[in-house]
Design a protein around this motif. Structure first.
Motif, PDB file in Angstrom:
ATOM      1  N   CYS A  62       0.827  -1.209   0.000  1.00 27.36           N
ATOM      2  CA  CYS A  62       0.000   0.000   0.000  1.00 27.36           C
ATOM      3  C   CYS A  62       0.860   1.258   0.000  1.00 27.36           C
ATOM      4  CB  CYS A  62      -0.928  -0.013   1.215  1.00 27.36           C
ATOM      5  SG  CYS A  62      -2.221  -1.280   1.147  1.00 27.36           S
ATOM      6  N   LEU A  63       1.965   1.229   0.729  1.00 30.22           N
ATOM      7  CA  LEU A  63       2.884   2.368   0.723  1.00 30.22           C
ATOM      8  C   LEU A  63       3.531   2.550  -0.649  1.00 30.22           C
ATOM      9  CD1 LEU A  63       4.477   1.787   4.211  1.00 30.22           C
ATOM     10  CD2 LEU A  63       3.350   3.909   3.496  1.00 30.22           C
ATOM     11  N   TYR A  64       3.956   1.441  -1.233  1.00 29.33           N
ATOM     12  CA  TYR A  64       4.525   1.495  -2.585  1.00 29.33           C
ATOM     13  C   TYR A  64       3.513   2.092  -3.561  1.00 29.33           C
ATOM     14  CZ  TYR A  64       5.769  -0.242  -7.224  1.00 29.33           C
ATOM     15  OH  TYR A  64       6.030  -0.341  -8.565  1.00 29.33           O
ATOM     16  N   ASP A  65       2.274   1.632  -3.467  1.00 27.69           N
ATOM     17  CA  ASP A  65       1.226   2.129  -4.360  1.00 27.69           C
ATOM     18  C   ASP A  65       0.968   3.612  -4.129  1.00 27.69           C
ATOM     19  OD1 ASP A  65      -1.049   1.815  -6.242  1.00 27.69           O
ATOM     20  OD2 ASP A  65      -2.250   2.188  -4.445  1.00 27.69           O
ATOM     21  N   LEU A  66       0.987   4.048  -2.867  1.00 26.11           N
ATOM     22  CA  LEU A  66       0.811   5.464  -2.549  1.00 26.11           C
ATOM     23  C   LEU A  66       1.898   6.304  -3.204  1.00 26.11           C
ATOM     24  CD1 LEU A  66      -0.456   7.784  -0.739  1.00 26.11           C
ATOM     25  CD2 LEU A  66       1.314   7.184   0.933  1.00 26.11           C
ATOM     26  N   ASP A 103       3.436   9.691  -8.330  1.00 28.65           N
ATOM     27  CA  ASP A 103       4.665   9.991  -9.060  1.00 28.65           C
ATOM     28  C   ASP A 103       5.795  10.350  -8.101  1.00 28.65           C
ATOM     29  OD1 ASP A 103       6.227  10.175 -11.347  1.00 28.65           O
ATOM     30  OD2 ASP A 103       5.739  12.299 -11.678  1.00 28.65           O
ATOM     31  N   TRP A 104       5.858   9.579  -7.013  1.00 28.25           N
ATOM     32  CA  TRP A 104       6.911   9.710  -5.991  1.00 28.25           C
ATOM     33  C   TRP A 104       6.904  11.083  -5.330  1.00 28.25           C
ATOM     34  CZ3 TRP A 104       7.581   4.759  -6.202  1.00 28.25           C
ATOM     35  CH2 TRP A 104       7.684   4.096  -7.431  1.00 28.25           C
ATOM     36  N   PHE A 105       5.787  11.814  -5.468  1.00 26.20           N
ATOM     37  CA  PHE A 105       5.661  13.163  -4.915  1.00 26.20           C
ATOM     38  C   PHE A 105       6.780  14.088  -5.434  1.00 26.20           C
ATOM     39  CE2 PHE A 105       3.367  10.452  -1.985  1.00 26.20           C
ATOM     40  CZ  PHE A 105       2.189  11.165  -1.781  1.00 26.20           C
ATOM     41  N   HIS A 160      -6.369   2.704   2.880  1.00 29.08           N
ATOM     42  CA  HIS A 160      -5.838   2.657   1.512  1.00 29.08           C
ATOM     43  C   HIS A 160      -6.368   1.432   0.775  1.00 29.08           C
ATOM     44  CE1 HIS A 160      -2.791   3.808  -1.532  1.00 29.08           C
ATOM     45  NE2 HIS A 160      -2.797   2.509  -1.812  1.00 29.08           N
ATOM     46  N   MET A 161      -6.421   0.309   1.461  1.00 29.76           N
ATOM     47  CA  MET A 161      -6.924  -0.920   0.859  1.00 29.76           C
ATOM     48  C   MET A 161      -8.375  -0.765   0.439  1.00 29.76           C
ATOM     49  SD  MET A 161      -5.163  -3.576   3.552  1.00 29.76           S
ATOM     50  CE  MET A 161      -6.003  -5.040   2.918  1.00 29.76           C
ATOM     51  N   GLN A 162      -9.208  -0.210   1.324  1.00 31.09           N
ATOM     52  CA  GLN A 162     -10.622  -0.047   1.003  1.00 31.09           C
ATOM     53  C   GLN A 162     -10.820   0.874  -0.187  1.00 31.09           C
ATOM     54  OE1 GLN A 162     -11.831  -2.845   2.991  1.00 31.09           O
ATOM     55  NE2 GLN A 162     -13.561  -1.522   2.480  1.00 31.09           N
ATOM     56  N   GLN A 163     -10.015   1.931  -0.254  1.00 27.64           N
ATOM     57  CA  GLN A 163     -10.127   2.856  -1.376  1.00 27.64           C
ATOM     58  C   GLN A 163      -9.758   2.176  -2.687  1.00 27.64           C
ATOM     59  OE1 GLN A 163     -11.385   5.912  -1.360  1.00 27.64           O
ATOM     60  NE2 GLN A 163     -11.062   6.098  -3.572  1.00 27.64           N
ATOM     61  N   ARG A 164      -8.675   1.421  -2.673  1.00 31.23           N
ATOM     62  CA  ARG A 164      -8.252   0.736  -3.894  1.00 31.23           C
ATOM     63  C   ARG A 164      -9.239  -0.360  -4.301  1.00 31.23           C
ATOM     64  NH1 ARG A 164      -5.706   4.107  -6.852  1.00 31.23           N
ATOM     65  NH2 ARG A 164      -3.413   4.179  -6.660  1.00 31.23           N
ATOM     66  N   MET A 165      -9.826  -1.046  -3.337  1.00 33.02           N
ATOM     67  CA  MET A 165     -10.815  -2.076  -3.667  1.00 33.02           C
ATOM     68  C   MET A 165     -12.023  -1.451  -4.365  1.00 33.02           C
ATOM     69  SD  MET A 165     -10.787  -4.585  -0.333  1.00 33.02           S
ATOM     70  CE  MET A 165      -9.265  -5.383   0.207  1.00 33.02           C
ATOM     71  N   LYS A 166     -12.403  -0.241  -3.946  1.00 25.50           N
ATOM     72  CA  LYS A 166     -13.513   0.457  -4.599  1.00 25.50           C
ATOM     73  C   LYS A 166     -13.142   0.847  -6.029  1.00 25.50           C
ATOM     74  CE  LYS A 166     -15.529   2.480  -0.402  1.00 25.50           C
ATOM     75  NZ  LYS A 166     -15.794   3.761   0.337  1.00 25.50           N
ATOM     76  N   GLU A 167     -11.890   1.291  -6.206  1.00 26.75           N
ATOM     77  CA  GLU A 167     -11.453   1.779  -7.514  1.00 26.75           C
ATOM     78  C   GLU A 167     -11.118   0.650  -8.474  1.00 26.75           C
ATOM     79  OE1 GLU A 167      -9.376   5.823  -5.652  1.00 26.75           O
ATOM     80  OE2 GLU A 167      -8.132   4.149  -6.351  1.00 26.75           O
ATOM     81  N   TRP A 168     -10.456  -0.389  -7.981  1.00 27.23           N
ATOM     82  CA  TRP A 168      -9.980  -1.471  -8.834  1.00 27.23           C
ATOM     83  C   TRP A 168     -10.914  -2.678  -8.839  1.00 27.23           C
ATOM     84  CZ3 TRP A 168      -4.312  -1.772  -6.547  1.00 27.23           C
ATOM     85  CH2 TRP A 168      -3.618  -0.619  -6.903  1.00 27.23           C
ATOM     86  N   GLY A 169     -11.709  -2.830  -7.782  1.00 25.19           N
ATOM     87  CA  GLY A 169     -12.439  -4.069  -7.568  1.00 25.19           C
ATOM     88  C   GLY A 169     -11.596  -5.005  -6.713  1.00 25.19           C
ATOM     89  N   PHE A 170     -12.277  -5.874  -5.973  1.00 24.51           N
ATOM     90  CA  PHE A 170     -11.564  -6.755  -5.044  1.00 24.51           C
ATOM     91  C   PHE A 170     -10.592  -7.678  -5.764  1.00 24.51           C
ATOM     92  CE2 PHE A 170     -11.098 -10.804  -2.825  1.00 24.51           C
ATOM     93  CZ  PHE A 170     -10.611 -10.369  -1.601  1.00 24.51           C
ATOM     94  N   ASP A 171     -11.022  -8.271  -6.859  1.00 26.89           N
ATOM     95  CA  ASP A 171     -10.175  -9.248  -7.554  1.00 26.89           C
ATOM     96  C   ASP A 171      -8.891  -8.611  -8.078  1.00 26.89           C
ATOM     97  OD1 ASP A 171     -11.961 -11.252  -7.033  1.00 26.89           O
ATOM     98  OD2 ASP A 171     -12.919 -11.189  -9.010  1.00 26.89           O
TER      99      ASP A 171
END
Length: 360
Positions: free
Chosen positions: A161-165, A170-172, A295-306
């Motif tokens: 999740c940190l890597y994805d952030l 764009d690495w801020f 972060h996980m919940q947000q990504r699951m909403k955006e990407w889907g669980f699978d």
């Protein structure tokens, strides 16, 4: 039933109590905890127990119960009694458990792969922590890998999740990433992911003198420095900081050293949980608390669980494979043995290459 409890006002204090026999009501199952991991991450749970509601997962028993809390742990348990039509005796679950012999779960949203504990006191807690994996339904499940999974899966999920952030932002704008408390397993999991990404900035591990050789040996950092030598970090380069330590004095020194080139700080762990948390010089407007479940919940909403599961598990499998060669797993015999070493865990005396597993 034994239950390991921690004093919420002084988390270095612990006790073992005899808890009442569990009653299994309609729709519920009783699981016997088989084994669980116990790491510095669990001390973070205790240190943030009130702020992030970790004390609410497993209400304690015994006298002065309000004074005491139960630290959640990641582990495996087996269903030994069932009043639920969807879950049979013999099911094996991976997820969040108390350091105790047993737990009553009320299964909801049961699928072949997972279930959610629908107990009323957990309803407002992060859904990620309420989910249990039905591991016997997983292709290729092997109990021989349970210890590694308990120790690394939760930590390297946070690493992912940190890597994805960092990558998604764009690495801020940074040309280098500084990871504080570089010897922690979440830090090394993040560093392995960054090392595999050709677009990632230069990665610097900051650690204690005592752990510097270890950090250099694992091959995940481009360079490593001790806390006493942080001024050697090139302050002319835009920098992002991932802080696993919560050592405010150290973070203040680093912020002042970098000045305007401190582009972003992600405040993550509390490996130095007993250090003062207020200090001058910290650039608060570019510092943000990181909470992996959100972060996980947000990504699951955006990407889907699978899709989230596919990406995160690919990352974790790679980072875990690089960790296993140096990880030394030590099994402890029951809760009494945990109590014997608990103070050492609080004091940070467990080696960074060690992983503790409590076998019940």
């Amino acid at each position: 039933m034994q239950e390991f409890q921690t004093n919420k006002e002084d988390i270095t204090q612990s006790r073992l109590i005899q808890a009442p026999i569990n009653t299994v009501n309609d729709g519920e199952v009783l699981v016997k905890v088989d084994r669980f991991a116990f790491t510095a991450n669990n001390i973070t749970y205790a240190a943030m127990g009130e702020q992030l509601q970790y004390w609410q997962f497993f209400p304690p028993h015994g006298e002065d119960a309000k004074k005491w809390g139960i630290i959640p742990v990641w582990g495996f348990a087996d269903v030994i009694e069932s009043n639920n039509t969807e879950l049979r005796v013999g099911e094996r679950l991976f997820g969040y458990f108390p350091p105790a012999n047993e737990l009553v779960i009320k299964p909801m949203r049961v699928t072949p792969a997972s279930l959610t504990d629908g107990s009323a006191h957990r309803a407002q807690l992060p859904p990620t922590y309420n989910m249990y994996q039905r591991v016997k339904h997983e292709p290729g499940y092997d109990r021989a890998n349970d210890n590694q999974r308990m120790l690394l899966f939760p930590l390297h999920m946070a690493s992912f999740c940190l890597y994805d952030l960092l990558k998604s932002n764009d690495w801020f704008g940074a040309e280098q990433v500084v990871i504080i408390s570089a010897s922690s397993k979440t830090s090394t999991g993040l560093a392995y992911g960054l090392a595999d990404d050709k677009d990632a900035p230069h990665v610097i591990g900051l650690t204690s003198d005592h752990h510097l050789d270890f950090v250099n040996s694992i091959g995940s950092y481009d360079s490593a420095l001790s806390y006493d030598n942080l001024e050697q970090i090139d302050a002319s380069k835009p920098t992002v900081i991932v802080d696993m330590s919560a050592n405010a004095d150290l973070l203040s020194q680093l912020h002042m050293h970098l000045g305007d080139n401190m582009r972003y700080t992600s405040n993550v762990g509390l490996t130095h949980w007993d250090e003062p948390r207020g200090a001058d010089g910290i650039i608060k407007e570019r510092s943000h608390q990181f909470f992996a479940p959100s972060h996980m919940q947000q990504r699951m909403k955006e990407w889907g669980f699978d899709e989230f599961n596919k990406r995160s598990m690919s990352y974790i499998m790679k980072s875990a494979a690089k960790t296993v060669p140096w990880l030394k797993i030590k099994e402890l015999d029951g809760l009494n043995s945990l109590e014997d070493v608990y103070q050492d865990i609080c004091d940070g005396k467990i080696g960074p290459d060690e992983g503790l597993v409590v076998v019940m």
